[in-house]
Design a protein around this motif. Structure first.
Motif, PDB file in Angstrom:
ATOM      1  N   ARG A 158     -50.003  -3.755 -11.084  1.00 58.25           N
ATOM      2  CA  ARG A 158     -48.669  -4.209 -11.337  1.00 58.25           C
ATOM      3  C   ARG A 158     -48.462  -4.492 -12.550  1.00 58.25           C
ATOM      4  O   ARG A 158     -47.312  -4.338 -13.312  1.00 58.25           O
ATOM      5  N   LYS A 159     -49.448  -5.492 -13.521  1.00 54.99           N
ATOM      6  CA  LYS A 159     -49.511  -5.703 -14.685  1.00 54.99           C
ATOM      7  C   LYS A 159     -49.183  -4.116 -15.612  1.00 54.99           C
ATOM      8  O   LYS A 159     -48.181  -4.385 -16.375  1.00 54.99           O
ATOM      9  N   PHE A 217     -45.576  -3.044 -15.169  1.00 53.25           N
ATOM     10  CA  PHE A 217     -44.469  -3.912 -16.048  1.00 53.25           C
ATOM     11  C   PHE A 217     -44.674  -3.423 -17.634  1.00 53.25           C
ATOM     12  O   PHE A 217     -43.859  -3.328 -18.401  1.00 53.25           O
ATOM     13  N   ASP A 235     -42.821  -0.090 -18.058  1.00 55.48           N
ATOM     14  CA  ASP A 235     -41.730  -0.351 -17.852  1.00 55.48           C
ATOM     15  C   ASP A 235     -40.970  -0.815 -19.379  1.00 55.48           C
ATOM     16  O   ASP A 235     -39.834  -0.172 -19.752  1.00 55.48           O
ATOM     17  N   PRO A 293     -44.967  -3.478  -8.655  1.00 57.63           N
ATOM     18  CA  PRO A 293     -44.154  -4.661  -8.404  1.00 57.63           C
ATOM     19  C   PRO A 293     -43.049  -4.215  -7.316  1.00 57.63           C
ATOM     20  O   PRO A 293     -42.448  -3.388  -7.430  1.00 57.63           O
ATOM     21  N   GLU A 325     -38.801  -8.168  -8.641  1.00 57.70           N
ATOM     22  CA  GLU A 325     -39.557  -8.733  -9.829  1.00 57.70           C
ATOM     23  C   GLU A 325     -39.249  -7.612 -11.118  1.00 57.70           C
ATOM     24  O   GLU A 325     -39.113  -7.912 -12.097  1.00 57.70           O
ATOM     25  N   ARG A 326     -39.350  -6.407 -10.641  1.00 57.60           N
ATOM     26  CA  ARG A 326     -39.298  -5.044 -11.444  1.00 57.60           C
ATOM     27  C   ARG A 326     -37.883  -4.840 -12.252  1.00 57.60           C
ATOM     28  O   ARG A 326     -38.035  -5.055 -13.370  1.00 57.60           O
ATOM     29  N   ARG A 369     -37.012  -8.232 -14.578  1.00 55.51           N
ATOM     30  CA  ARG A 369     -37.786  -8.382 -15.941  1.00 55.51           C
ATOM     31  C   ARG A 369     -36.958  -7.424 -16.990  1.00 55.51           C
ATOM     32  O   ARG A 369     -37.053  -7.752 -18.054  1.00 55.51           O
TER      33      ARG A 369
END
Length: 432
Positions: A363-364, A367, A370, A411, A415-416, A419
């Motif tokens: 997931r990190k 991000f 993204d 994510p 959350e995704r 952000r």
């Protein structure tokens, strides 16, 4: 409790029960949480996702979770049957007593692994068929005919035999012939095999199952090529895959390794997204390469595989490893196939409880990819593309938070997308 065999049996049993209970707990949390939020679209998505689409995603998620619980229960019962209840021991005895040992020690070991794979595959077929032709069909995703499904099964079995049998035979030979450090030589061979598959998959294996044609939309091709040049990425080609003949789900991916890398778009993806959104999705994938996520994952796979082979090297010489799992080791014939098979069955019980750490790392990295995509393209395009994909793939917007932390490699939407708003000031007008 001085008997190591009994201790290992108890440890195995405890992990099997604890793992199943944990999976059931997480699945019921997911079902309950999604059901509780089924009748209201989250406020952040109220203007972009209809209630009908939200409810479809909830129903699809719940249906998959319920089927997953049945699969987990069956898999646990099957594992118990193969091990402590004597399934593998019975199969091994039958092969040893069949006279195959007259053809050398390698043949009966290969037969054992092949027989186990065949029986396990046949037992899993009902779940596969139900998922494809009932669950996916019910929600409008399955586009596969039974004839195509059967053809895929024959092809995948053939590839498994042609590709898998030689490497397994080589591994078994090394286990029996390379001395006390066989596990190190086996690891080297296994890693080389994996790298070879990465190179060959795009041009040799994948075309057996799907048709790949060069991207013929010149405007989109020019746009995507410019993005890749801007990001310093070189690919051997841009291709469109006929994913729609099997499923309505959409995707895009990079495949291959080194000079054989290619970009592949599902035809369903190109049908659903506009060029700017395709650009943004591709930029996200480029972000993984820019941050060296692929290399990091390969290095991690190398390290974990090395540790795994070293552990297998030690366990294979321990009698309690076999007897603790309900298997009598061969007194005269080689036990390499038994050791390999039992190890592959037991490792998931232990690795399950560290899987949340791997999911968190994934997931990190998503991000980070993204953030890179937003730096290279308009963040609003990535937001709109992801919203379309969440909707078209019926991904729930309201997953259970604990379930997410344990399982999700990506994510959740809230959350995704949340952000992305502060990262791209120009998106304020679109979300106000």
């Amino acid at each position: 409790m001085n008997d190591p065999s009994l201790v290992f049996t108890l440890l195995f049993s405890a992990l099997l029960v604890l793992g199943l209970l944990t999976k059931f707990y997480l699945a019921t949390r997911q079902i309950r949480h999604v059901a509780q939020h089924r009748n209201q679209v989250p406020a952040a998505f109220a203007s972009t996702i209809t209630l009908a689409a939200h409810q479809k995603a909830a129903d699809y998620t719940i249906a998959k979770a319920r089927l997953g619980m049945l699969e987990m229960a069956f898999a646990s019962a099957l594992l118990l049957g193969w091990t402590l209840l004597g399934g593998i021991d019975l199969l091994n005895r039958a092969i040893v007593n069949s006279g195959l040992t007259a053809y050398g020690s390698l043949v009966p070991q290969l037969v054992l692994l092949a027989a186990f794979g065949l029986i396990s595959g046949l037992l899993d077929l009902p779940f596969t068929l139900y998922k494809t032709f009932r669950l996916e069909e019910r929600f409008g995703f399955n586009k596969m005919t039974f004839k195509l499904w059967l053809a895929d099964l024959v092809k995948s079995t053939g590839v498994g035999i042609v590709v898998g049998l030689p490497i397994v035979a080589l591994i078994l030979w090394l286990m029996g012939s390379a001395g006390s450090l066989w596990w190190l030589w086996t690891w080297v061979v296994w890693m080389g095999f994996n790298l070879l598959v990465l190179v060959l998959f795009p041009t040799v294996i994948a075309p057996l199952f799907n048709k790949f044609k060069p991207l013929d939309d010149e405007a989109l091709k020019a746009r995507v090529t410019a993005l890749m040049q801007r990001c310093g990425f070189a690919a051997k080609g841009l291709f469109v895959m006929d994913g729609s003949k099997r499923s309505a789900h959409a995707n895009a991916y990079f495949t291959g390794f080194g000079a054989s890398k290619r970009v592949v778009f599902y035809d369903t993806l190109l049908q659903q997204l506009n060029p700017a959104e395709v650009d943004a999705v591709l930029a996200h994938e480029l972000g993984h390469f820019k941050h060296k996520h692929v290399i990091k994952r390969i290095v991690m796979m190398f390290a974990m595989s090395l540790a795994g082979f070293a552990l297998l090297g030690w366990l294979s010489s321990q009698v309690w490893f076999y007897t603790g799992l309900g298997v009598r080791p061969n007194l005269v014939d080689a036990n390499n196939a038994l050791a390999l098979l039992l190890f592959l069955l037991v490792v998931p019980l232990f690795s399950f409880f560290v899987s949340p750490l791997m999911a968190q790392l994934s997931r990190k990295q998503e991000f980070e990819a993204d953030a890179y995509a937003i730096a290279q393209t308009d963040g609003r395009d990535l937001q709109s593309a992801l919203l379309k994909l969440y909707k078209d793939n019926a991904s729930t917007l309201t997953p259970d938070p604990v379930f997410v932390k344990f399982y999700y490699s990506h994510p959740p939407a809230s959350e995704r997308l949340g952000r992305m708003v502060p990262m791209n000031p120009s998106s304020e007008s679109a979300t106000a």
